[in-house]
Scaffold this active site. Structure first.
Site, PDB file in Angstrom:
ATOM      1  N   GLY A   1       0.793  -1.225   0.000  1.00  0.00           N
ATOM      2  CA  GLY A   1       0.000   0.000   0.000  1.00  0.00           C
ATOM      3  C   GLY A   1       0.819   1.265   0.000  1.00  0.00           C
ATOM      4  O   GLY A   1       1.809   1.397  -0.726  1.00  0.00           O
TER       5      GLY A   1
ATOM      6  N   ASP B   1       6.275  -5.020  15.245  1.00  0.00           N
ATOM      7  CA  ASP B   1       4.959  -4.795  15.829  1.00  0.00           C
ATOM      8  C   ASP B   1       4.999  -3.405  16.444  1.00  0.00           C
ATOM      9  O   ASP B   1       5.646  -3.190  17.482  1.00  0.00           O
ATOM     10  CB  ASP B   1       4.660  -5.852  16.893  1.00  0.00           C
ATOM     11  CG  ASP B   1       3.338  -5.623  17.607  1.00  0.00           C
ATOM     12  OD1 ASP B   1       2.672  -4.585  17.363  1.00  0.00           O
ATOM     13  OD2 ASP B   1       2.962  -6.465  18.447  1.00  0.00           O
TER      14      ASP B   1
ATOM     15  N   ASN C   1       3.604   5.289   9.340  1.00  0.00           N
ATOM     16  CA  ASN C   1       2.562   4.968   8.366  1.00  0.00           C
ATOM     17  C   ASN C   1       1.633   3.850   8.818  1.00  0.00           C
ATOM     18  O   ASN C   1       0.488   3.785   8.376  1.00  0.00           O
ATOM     19  CB  ASN C   1       3.230   4.581   7.040  1.00  0.00           C
ATOM     20  CG  ASN C   1       2.249   4.000   6.045  1.00  0.00           C
ATOM     21  OD1 ASN C   1       1.380   4.695   5.536  1.00  0.00           O
ATOM     22  ND2 ASN C   1       2.395   2.703   5.762  1.00  0.00           N
TER      23      ASN C   1
ATOM     24  N   TYR D   1     -11.595   4.865  14.732  1.00  0.00           N
ATOM     25  CA  TYR D   1     -10.690   5.321  13.674  1.00  0.00           C
ATOM     26  C   TYR D   1     -10.629   6.845  13.633  1.00  0.00           C
ATOM     27  O   TYR D   1      -9.550   7.441  13.591  1.00  0.00           O
ATOM     28  CB  TYR D   1     -11.166   4.769  12.333  1.00  0.00           C
ATOM     29  CG  TYR D   1     -10.215   5.031  11.187  1.00  0.00           C
ATOM     30  CD1 TYR D   1      -9.043   4.295  11.056  1.00  0.00           C
ATOM     31  CD2 TYR D   1     -10.496   6.010  10.229  1.00  0.00           C
ATOM     32  CE1 TYR D   1      -8.173   4.530   9.997  1.00  0.00           C
ATOM     33  CE2 TYR D   1      -9.633   6.246   9.168  1.00  0.00           C
ATOM     34  CZ  TYR D   1      -8.473   5.497   9.058  1.00  0.00           C
ATOM     35  OH  TYR D   1      -7.606   5.727   8.014  1.00  0.00           O
TER      36      TYR D   1
ATOM     37  N   LYS E   1      -7.186   9.069  14.332  1.00  0.00           N
ATOM     38  CA  LYS E   1      -6.614   9.892  13.274  1.00  0.00           C
ATOM     39  C   LYS E   1      -6.651  11.379  13.636  1.00  0.00           C
ATOM     40  O   LYS E   1      -5.762  12.149  13.243  1.00  0.00           O
ATOM     41  CB  LYS E   1      -7.322   9.626  11.950  1.00  0.00           C
ATOM     42  CG  LYS E   1      -7.058   8.232  11.385  1.00  0.00           C
ATOM     43  CD  LYS E   1      -5.569   7.964  11.220  1.00  0.00           C
ATOM     44  CE  LYS E   1      -5.280   6.632  10.569  1.00  0.00           C
ATOM     45  NZ  LYS E   1      -3.820   6.397  10.381  1.00  0.00           N
TER      46      LYS E   1
ATOM     47  N   ILE F   1      -7.507   5.964  -1.407  1.00  0.00           N
ATOM     48  CA  ILE F   1      -6.360   5.756  -2.285  1.00  0.00           C
ATOM     49  C   ILE F   1      -6.404   4.316  -2.802  1.00  0.00           C
ATOM     50  O   ILE F   1      -6.820   3.404  -2.090  1.00  0.00           O
ATOM     51  CB  ILE F   1      -5.029   6.002  -1.531  1.00  0.00           C
ATOM     52  CG1 ILE F   1      -5.032   7.385  -0.867  1.00  0.00           C
ATOM     53  CG2 ILE F   1      -3.846   5.833  -2.473  1.00  0.00           C
ATOM     54  CD1 ILE F   1      -5.012   8.561  -1.818  1.00  0.00           C
TER      55      ILE F   1
ATOM     56  N   THR G   1      -5.322   1.279  -2.871  1.00  0.00           N
ATOM     57  CA  THR G   1      -4.505   0.301  -2.165  1.00  0.00           C
ATOM     58  C   THR G   1      -5.420  -0.833  -1.713  1.00  0.00           C
ATOM     59  O   THR G   1      -6.655  -0.740  -1.839  1.00  0.00           O
ATOM     60  CB  THR G   1      -3.831   0.937  -0.930  1.00  0.00           C
ATOM     61  OG1 THR G   1      -4.852   1.249   0.036  1.00  0.00           O
ATOM     62  CG2 THR G   1      -3.052   2.200  -1.294  1.00  0.00           C
ATOM     63  N   PRO G   2      -4.859  -1.905  -1.171  1.00  0.00           N
ATOM     64  CA  PRO G   2      -5.704  -3.019  -0.707  1.00  0.00           C
ATOM     65  C   PRO G   2      -6.715  -2.641   0.366  1.00  0.00           C
ATOM     66  O   PRO G   2      -7.656  -3.407   0.613  1.00  0.00           O
ATOM     67  CB  PRO G   2      -4.670  -4.019  -0.163  1.00  0.00           C
ATOM     68  CG  PRO G   2      -3.454  -3.776  -0.993  1.00  0.00           C
ATOM     69  CD  PRO G   2      -3.422  -2.282  -1.199  1.00  0.00           C
TER      70      PRO G   2
ATOM     71  N   GLN H   1     -14.858  21.713   0.631  1.00  0.00           N
ATOM     72  CA  GLN H   1     -16.291  21.986   0.405  1.00  0.00           C
ATOM     73  C   GLN H   1     -16.943  22.556   1.650  1.00  0.00           C
ATOM     74  O   GLN H   1     -16.606  22.217   2.758  1.00  0.00           O
ATOM     75  CB  GLN H   1     -16.990  20.679  -0.010  1.00  0.00           C
ATOM     76  CG  GLN H   1     -16.413  20.084  -1.279  1.00  0.00           C
ATOM     77  CD  GLN H   1     -17.111  18.810  -1.668  1.00  0.00           C
ATOM     78  OE1 GLN H   1     -17.986  18.787  -2.516  1.00  0.00           O
ATOM     79  NE2 GLN H   1     -16.694  17.715  -1.058  1.00  0.00           N
TER      80      GLN H   1
END
Length: 268
Positions: free
Chosen positions: A21, A68, A95, A166, A170, A201, A203-204, A268
């Site tokens: 990724g 890890d 990342n 999440y 973030k 994006i 990626t998987p 926006q």
């Protein structure tokens, strides 16, 4: 571009979650622009395969380590090994991250919450803490300084239902980045710290959305891009180019800033 002519020639980068990724794209970008890269992941085989591929094109540029990111002892060990292998550390790219999409009231659990916290934000604290002495040492040797790049998400700047854990992590990455940036700047360490906030994006990580669209990738991408003014999802290199800028001396006066890679979504 490869070798010493690159934009990050002579630098040494550690990239977590790099077996695929975004991390993979970042590793290729930095290696091709002259840096040595330590690619780390819980998926050691994937990290080793990436390092071998990079070294085929840019001999001696890449090193792989099992990692890890929730384990403090592993952070210390991996950083020590990476510094020994590369001859220093001037770039840290935090990342590694996971999802954790669950309805807060009905299905989320304390176990899930803690796991997402551990991977997405506690790991960044551990990385910054244990990498900082090496980054400061590197910064003292060159006018461009050193750089920490924390990968967050547009989800850290705009909330969405069903993504409580999440969103929270973030957003924490975004604010923690500013704290580190200010501490480093006021301490005179010449270590920059910035956050990057991608939208969808290629990626998987999009695989579940493709599965929800009956395996139709084009249909999934069209659905995901509806809220993006540029009407498309991003490519891994869209993020990797931003990381390259933040890793290079070109960004030597940029710190504590969030970079949105979102096709105009949050405008926006």
């Amino acid at each position: 571009m490869t070798g010493k002519a690159g934009r990050v020639a002579g630098k040494q980068a550690l990239i977590t979650g790099a077996a695929g990724g975004l991390g993979e794209a970042m590793a290729w970008m930095l290696a091709r622009e002259g840096a040595k890269v330590a690619v780390t992941d819980v998926n050691l085989a994937g990290a080793q395969a990436l390092a071998e591929a990079i070294n085929t094109e840019v001999p001696g540029a890449a090193f792989a380590f099992a990692h890890d990111v929730t384990d403090e002892a592993e952070w210390v060990s991996v950083i020590d090994q990476a510094v020994a292998a590369m001859g220093g550390l001037s770039i840290l790219v935090n990342n590694a991250g996971i999802g954790g999409e669950m309805n807060f009231v009905e299905t989320d659990t304390l176990e899930n919450w803690r796991r997402v916290q551990a991977v997405n934000i506690e790991s960044i604290m551990l990385g910054c803490k244990h990498a900082m002495p090496h980054l400061r040492a590197s910064a003292a040797r060159g006018p461009g300084g050193a750089s920490i790049i924390n990968i967050s998400s547009v989800a850290g700047l705009a909330a969405a239902p069903g993504m409580g854990a999440y969103n929270a992590t973030k957003a924490a990455v975004w604010m923690y980045t500013k704290t580190i940036a200010l501490e480093a700047a006021k301490g005179g360490w010449n270590v920059r710290c910035n956050s990057v906030h991608p939208v969808f994006i290629k990626t998987p990580i999009l695989d579940p959305f493709i599965a929800m669209s009956g395996g139709d990738e084009a249909k999934a991408h069209e659905r995901l891009s509806r809220g993006i003014p540029m009407k498309r999802i991003g490519e891994p290199d869209d993020v990797a180019y931003c990381v390259l800028y933040l890793a290079a001396d070109e960004s030597k006066f940029v710190t504590g800033t969030e970079f949105k890679i979102d096709g105009g979504m949050l405008a926006q």
